[in-house]
Design a protein around this motif. Structure first.
Motif, PDB file in Angstrom:
ATOM      1  N   GLN A   1       0.798  -1.224   0.000  1.00 24.10           N
ATOM      2  CA  GLN A   1       0.000   0.000   0.000  1.00 24.10           C
ATOM      3  C   GLN A   1       0.829   1.272   0.000  1.00 24.10           C
ATOM      4  N   LEU A   2       2.098   1.169   0.409  1.00 25.58           N
ATOM      5  CA  LEU A   2       2.899   2.381   0.475  1.00 25.58           C
ATOM      6  C   LEU A   2       4.130   2.285  -0.427  1.00 25.58           C
ATOM      7  N   ILE A   3       4.924   1.241  -0.224  1.00 20.33           N
ATOM      8  CA  ILE A   3       6.216   1.161  -0.910  1.00 20.33           C
ATOM      9  C   ILE A   3       6.025   1.025  -2.427  1.00 20.33           C
ATOM     10  N   VAL A   4       5.172   0.088  -2.843  1.00 15.42           N
ATOM     11  CA  VAL A   4       5.007  -0.132  -4.282  1.00 15.42           C
ATOM     12  C   VAL A   4       4.424   1.105  -4.981  1.00 15.42           C
ATOM     13  N   PRO A   5       3.324   1.660  -4.463  1.00 17.44           N
ATOM     14  CA  PRO A   5       2.798   2.861  -5.149  1.00 17.44           C
ATOM     15  C   PRO A   5       3.802   4.009  -5.179  1.00 17.44           C
ATOM     16  N   LEU A   6       4.493   4.240  -4.071  1.00 18.64           N
ATOM     17  CA  LEU A   6       5.482   5.326  -4.047  1.00 18.64           C
ATOM     18  C   LEU A   6       6.571   5.080  -5.082  1.00 18.64           C
ATOM     19  N   SER A   7       7.051   3.835  -5.135  1.00 18.83           N
ATOM     20  CA  SER A   7       8.155   3.528  -6.036  1.00 18.83           C
ATOM     21  C   SER A   7       7.737   3.593  -7.493  1.00 18.83           C
ATOM     22  N   LEU A   8       6.432   3.519  -7.744  1.00 17.66           N
ATOM     23  CA  LEU A   8       5.974   3.588  -9.139  1.00 17.66           C
ATOM     24  C   LEU A   8       6.026   5.013  -9.674  1.00 17.66           C
ATOM     25  N   ILE A   9       5.867   5.979  -8.781  1.00 17.68           N
ATOM     26  CA  ILE A   9       5.704   7.371  -9.248  1.00 17.68           C
ATOM     27  C   ILE A   9       6.906   7.850 -10.082  1.00 17.68           C
ATOM     28  N   PRO A  10       8.139   7.826  -9.541  1.00 12.22           N
ATOM     29  CA  PRO A  10       9.238   8.388 -10.343  1.00 12.22           C
ATOM     30  C   PRO A  10       9.465   7.682 -11.680  1.00 12.22           C
ATOM     31  N   PRO A  11       9.476   6.334 -11.738  1.00 15.04           N
ATOM     32  CA  PRO A  11       9.722   5.706 -13.040  1.00 15.04           C
ATOM     33  C   PRO A  11       8.669   6.076 -14.080  1.00 15.04           C
ATOM     34  N   VAL A  12       7.408   6.122 -13.654  1.00 20.31           N
ATOM     35  CA  VAL A  12       6.343   6.455 -14.605  1.00 20.31           C
ATOM     36  C   VAL A  12       6.550   7.870 -15.139  1.00 20.31           C
ATOM     37  N   LEU A  13       6.835   8.804 -14.216  1.00 22.07           N
ATOM     38  CA  LEU A  13       7.047  10.185 -14.641  1.00 22.07           C
ATOM     39  C   LEU A  13       8.280  10.296 -15.539  1.00 22.07           C
ATOM     40  N   ALA A  14       9.324   9.540 -15.200  1.00 24.04           N
ATOM     41  CA  ALA A  14      10.542   9.583 -16.014  1.00 24.04           C
ATOM     42  C   ALA A  14      10.250   9.055 -17.410  1.00 24.04           C
ATOM     43  N   TYR A  15       9.403   8.009 -17.487  1.00 21.36           N
ATOM     44  CA  TYR A  15       9.062   7.439 -18.790  1.00 21.36           C
ATOM     45  C   TYR A  15       8.308   8.471 -19.630  1.00 21.36           C
ATOM     46  N   VAL A  16       7.294   9.068 -18.996  1.00 24.13           N
ATOM     47  CA  VAL A  16       6.482  10.050 -19.730  1.00 24.13           C
ATOM     48  C   VAL A  16       7.357  11.210 -20.196  1.00 24.13           C
ATOM     49  N   GLY A  17       8.152  11.749 -19.290  1.00 25.97           N
ATOM     50  CA  GLY A  17       9.009  12.878 -19.639  1.00 25.97           C
ATOM     51  C   GLY A  17      10.000  12.523 -20.724  1.00 25.97           C
ATOM     52  N   GLY A  18      10.652  11.361 -20.570  1.00 30.18           N
ATOM     53  CA  GLY A  18      11.671  10.950 -21.528  1.00 30.18           C
ATOM     54  C   GLY A  18      11.082  10.684 -22.904  1.00 30.18           C
ATOM     55  N   ALA A  19       9.894  10.058 -22.933  1.00 34.26           N
ATOM     56  CA  ALA A  19       9.284   9.728 -24.224  1.00 34.26           C
ATOM     57  C   ALA A  19       8.775  10.987 -24.920  1.00 34.26           C
ATOM     58  N   THR A  20       8.300  11.963 -24.151  1.00 33.86           N
ATOM     59  CA  THR A  20       7.723  13.158 -24.762  1.00 33.86           C
ATOM     60  C   THR A  20       8.798  14.150 -25.211  1.00 33.86           C
ATOM     61  N   PHE A  21       9.750  14.425 -24.315  1.00 35.84           N
ATOM     62  CA  PHE A  21      10.699  15.507 -24.618  1.00 35.84           C
ATOM     63  C   PHE A  21      12.121  15.025 -24.868  1.00 35.84           C
ATOM     64  N   GLY A  22      12.495  13.863 -24.349  1.00 39.03           N
ATOM     65  CA  GLY A  22      13.891  13.427 -24.430  1.00 39.03           C
ATOM     66  C   GLY A  22      14.701  14.103 -23.337  1.00 39.03           C
ATOM     67  N   TRP A  23      15.743  13.388 -22.843  1.00 36.80           N
ATOM     68  CA  TRP A  23      16.529  13.943 -21.744  1.00 36.80           C
ATOM     69  C   TRP A  23      17.530  14.952 -22.243  1.00 36.80           C
ATOM     70  N   ARG A  24      17.545  16.093 -21.610  1.00 37.10           N
ATOM     71  CA  ARG A  24      18.538  17.116 -21.916  1.00 37.10           C
ATOM     72  C   ARG A  24      19.639  17.043 -20.884  1.00 37.10           C
TER      73      ARG A  24
END
Lengths: 204, 477, 208
Positions: free
Chosen positions: A37-60
């Motif tokens: 209820q805590l660890i898994v949901p928390l740990s999902l947040i950064p990777p998902v955001l990194a995926y969205v950001g990386g796929a949309t804009f690419g890493w600078r």
């Protein structure tokens, strides 16, 4: 304890952090429940955001063109990111549980796991910066969050584990040392795998 | 016995002055460090002045913190502790004063010579031959005072802190003498007796073990005296400290060639350097465990003793640095980390997190006792603690980020096997990390300034005239 | 006598302790460093490696004076990407006349062991005096004073070459005699550029 895992508590973590840790010290949460209820949901947040950001804009990374990675690499990196976070939180909780005897602290694994999750929360929420995948922007946002997390560790740990602040300071420092060693090991492992041929090509 | 000792006093004034000099050098050295960090962000702030130029100022930075701050602090704490662990006043106190003052003059003149461009070109041994000779003279005097005091001791066993200080004196002398061998040409120029690959092997035998026996071993001497003092209990395991000392002294000396992985030196030298670096983890962590267990039994002291916090934290960073070092000596890690800012981060996790913190801890303990007053402000000391922690953390993180990206981007190839990035682009992408490192440095320096103020006010506010305590039976180790 | 007894003896006798530390710490150096220092082929000049001429030697000493090696390595490692980026990897024999060696430990800027011939003298000169005039993003400091002073201002070039000859560098009397003339009229920046242009792989390496 269920309320300690809800998002309402996450906002209280900002407004009255010590109350949250005090509440944690009064309950003995179940390890499995905290994990799912805590660890898994928390740990999902950064990777998902990194995926969205990386796929949309690419890493600078700096001056050059943004680095657009193929979807497969991006997925792999995000997955690795997720598992690294889960491993980091669970192993910190395990180390902290193991050290509890030395420092006369509460020894329920669930408590330590919830503590690890709560301490990491500011950094994880700040990972919203991954949506703007620019190293500088991320640093600007993540560094204050990291300092906030460090503060929560030193102040929250003795509160949550029911030990005097002096003893908590020792234990928190030992945990910080473990975290630094864990991060540098992770760097080392990544580099060894990379130079061993896994991941993007490098010429060694 | 009473007859012979009556009227004897410990010679503490020389230790007080060395403490003050060390504080001053820490400010000078860190300020130079902050300035060169700023030059990497704004390269024109040297304003076309030679003496502000990066290549010279960076050399001043390393020399001021290692030889100014580090050695002054070690000499001061060695003089302070050797009297108390041997129960006798210093042997040849005038010579001790000569050591203390000559060293300051030497570092000051040496620092100016570095800014003037007198540079031998060997890292951490840049000072030219006139200074090499001066260093040797002072070092011999240091040895005479230190070992002379030990020879006159009234306690039969030599306490463990003195072995580390002794190791510092002996091994640094050996390294310095061999590595500095050169033929002078002019006052400001000499040529090394060793050339090329041989010079490289000798230099890193020196360079690595200057870190080993000065920045690690010397400061472990400080730890073994001040930690039990702070904690008010003996070291957790004396036997472990014995084993760790000999293992440390034996194995450190081999590890230098890990600075030369994939360089043009024989393969067996590199591999031996790597293996011995990995072995080194054992005595290093044994010492850390010994320290942590000593504090763990005395946690109540943390309430009244702000300085103990610094020692606790220094142990954490000591653990990190001594783990990271062996890891970076593994060839497949080193292939990426070598030549990058990761190395700089590693050095500073040791230099800021371990050396500076333990010295701060020792000084917060020492100064109130030396001047006979209580600490001016515990609150300021606590603020300093947080600044030191945040500064070190940010520094290390910034350099990890910079180093790992440099290492990987330099080596990365695209799908047709060509280099993916130009050197220039990779260098330009370092800007955010270098900016963060500058901030980290400023935070750490601000902490050191607070401490200097706090200790200066402590000295000013002393209630009694500083009197050296009588020499016998006051305090054991 | 077991280890604890041995140690008890050491810790009660300061002379023995000093000797013990010296002995234990010297072993590594004797087994690892001494053989390397005695191994002649490590400092045997490679094919095509020549001692530095007077101008290059003066330039090299300026490179040391300005601390260039704090940011630039001179050591191309035998790795695919490095050979692609810089050129043939560095061999021990190439450094036989390097006192001290300048391999470096940090690359804030690029490796320079193969920099010779990659840029013109004019470019190198402009870059040294004002790096951002040719590389806008550069964070290298400028060295304007190099253009102002004579390359051998203190007239020490002959004593330098004599000192190196005593260390085995094959300079002839004629070489030393001719040195001041070679440096006459040159500014420091000229000497440094001459040194940088000399940093290249031995000829045998370049033609495949």
């Amino acid at each position: 304890m269920s309320d300690a895992l809800s998002f309402a508590v996450l906002t209280r973590l900002v407004t009255q952090p010590m109350a949250v840790f005090k509440a944690l010290s009064k309950s003995t949460p179940d390890g499995h429940r905290v994990f799912f209820q805590l660890i898994v949901p928390l740990s999902l947040i950064p990777p998902v955001l990194a995926y969205v950001g990386g796929a949309t804009f690419g890493w600078r990374l700096g001056g050059g063109e943004p680095l657009m990675m193929p979807a497969r690499s991006l997925t792999l990196i995000s997955l690795a990111y997720f598992f690294a976070l889960v491993f980091g939180l669970v192993s910190s909780a395990a180390v902290s549980t193991w050290m509890a005897a030395t420092y006369g602290a509460q020894r329920a694994f669930g408590t330590h796991l919830a503590l690890a999750g709560l301490v990491a929360t500011p950094v994880i929420l700040a990972s919203a910066a991954h949506l703007a995948p620019h190293v500088f922007v991320n640093m600007l946002v993540l560094i204050p969050a990291l300092i906030w997390s460090l503060y929560l560790l030193y102040r929250g740990l003795p509160e949550a584990l029911g030990i005097p602040p002096e003893r908590g300071m020792l234990m928190a420092s030992a945990l910080a040392a473990y975290l630094l060693v864990a991060i540098v090991s992770l760097l080392g492992i990544t580099v060894v795998l990379w130079s061993g041929g896994i991941g993007p090509a490098i010429g060694v | 016995m009473a007859d012979r000792t009556s009227g004897e006093r410990y010679h503490d004034r020389v230790a007080s002055w060395l403490t003050a000099f060390a504080m001053a050098w820490s400010i000078v050295g860190m300020l130079a460090g902050v300035y060169v960090a700023a030059e990497l962000v704004w390269p024109t702030i040297d304003f076309g002045r030679e003496w502000l130029s990066y290549g010279r100022l960076r050399t001043l930075h390393t020399n001021a913190v290692i030889f100014g701050f580090g050695v002054s602090a070690l000499m001061g704490t060695a003089f302070y502790s050797v009297q108390r662990t041997c129960h006798v006043p210093l042997f040849a106190p005038r010579l001790a004063w000569f050591c203390a003052l000559a060293w300051q003059v030497g570092v000051l003149a040496g620092g100016i010579s570095l800014l003037a461009g007198w540079n031998g070109g060997k890292e951490y041994a840049e000072l030219e031959w006139p200074f090499d000779i001066a260093i040797t003279v002072v070092w011999v005097c240091f040895a005479i005072v230190f070992f002379g005091t030990i020879a006159r001791r009234r306690i039969k066993p030599i306490y463990v802190s003195n072995w580390f200080y002794g190791g510092l004196i002996i091994v640094i002398a050996m390294l310095h003498l061999v590595n500095s061998l050169a033929i002078p040409v002019t006052l400001s120029k000499s040529y090394s007796l060793f050339a090329g690959a041989q010079d490289a092997i000798v230099q890193w035998w020196y360079g690595h073990n200057a870190v080993g026996f000065l920045l690690t071993g010397g400061f472990l001497g400080m730890l073994y005296y001040f930690l039990p003092k702070h904690a008010g209990r003996p070291i957790w395991s004396y036997r472990l400290s014995i084993v760790a000392f000999w293992a440390f002294t034996y194995s450190y000396i081999w590890a230098g060639p890990h600075h030369l992985h994939y360089n043009a030196v024989p393969e067996w030298v590199q591999s031996l350097g790597m293996v011995m670096s990995l072995v080194l983890l054992a005595p290093s962590w044994a010492t850390m465990v010994n320290g942590v267990m000593t504090v763990a039994g005395a946690w109540q002291k943390l309430r009244t003793d702000p300085a103990l916090k610094f020692i606790v934290l220094s142990l954490a960073f000591y653990g990190l640095a001594t783990f990271e070092g062996p890891m970076m000596s593994i060839k497949s890690v080193n292939v990426v980390s070598h030549f990058t800012d990761w190395t700089i981060g590693h050095v500073h996790s040791g230099a800021l997190g371990w050396n500076a913190m333990i010295t701060f801890g020792a000084f917060y303990f020492l100064v109130p006792r030396l001047v006979g007053a209580s600490l001016y402000s515990v609150r300021l000391a606590n603020i300093h603690f947080w600044l030191a922690l945040a500064g070190t953390m940010l520094y290390v993180l910034a350099m990890w980020g910079a180093g790992v990206s440099q290492g990987l981007l330099w080596l990365s190839l695209d799908e047709i096997g060509e280099l993916s990035f130009s050197f220039k682009d990779i260098m330009a992408s370092m800007a955010p990390y270098y900016a963060l490192r500058l901030v980290a440095g400023i935070i750490f320096l601000a902490g050191a300034l607070l401490m200097a103020f706090n200790l200066a006010m402590t000295g000013k506010g002393r209630r009694t005239v500083a009197a050296s305590p009588p020499a016998v039976g006051v305090e054991g180790p | 006598m077991n280890a604890v007894d041995l140690h008890r003896k050491l810790e009660r006798n300061s002379g023995l302790l000093i000797f013990g530390i010296l002995f234990v710490s010297a072993i590594g150096g004797l087994v690892q460093v001494l053989p390397s220092v005695l191994q002649d082929d490590l400092v045997t000049p490679g094919p095509g490696t020549q001692p530095y001429g007077p101008v290059q030697l003066a330039g090299r000493d300026l490179y040391i004076r300005e601390g260039c090696s704090t940011c630039h390595s001179q050591q191309v490692r035998p790795l695919l990407a490095e050979v692609k980026r810089y050129g043939p990897y560095s061999k021990a024999g190439e450094s036989a006349y390097d006192r001290p060696f300048l391999w470096g430990s940090k690359r804030t800027g690029p490796d320079l062991h193969r920099i010779g011939g990659k840029y013109t003298d004019v470019w190198q000169r402009m870059h040294l005096l004002d790096p951002r005039s040719v590389v806008p993003d550069s964070i290298m400091p400028g060295y304007p004073w190099l253009a102002e002073r004579a390359a051998d201002a203190d007239g020490s070039i002959q004593s330098k070459m004599r000192a190196l000859r005593r260390l085995g560098h094959p300079y002839t009397d004629a070489d030393i005699e001719a040195a001041p003339a070679a440096l006459a009229g040159l500014k420091e920046v000229d000497a440094l550029v001459a040194y940088l242009q000399a940093l290249r792989a031995p000829p045998a390496e370049i033609t495949p």
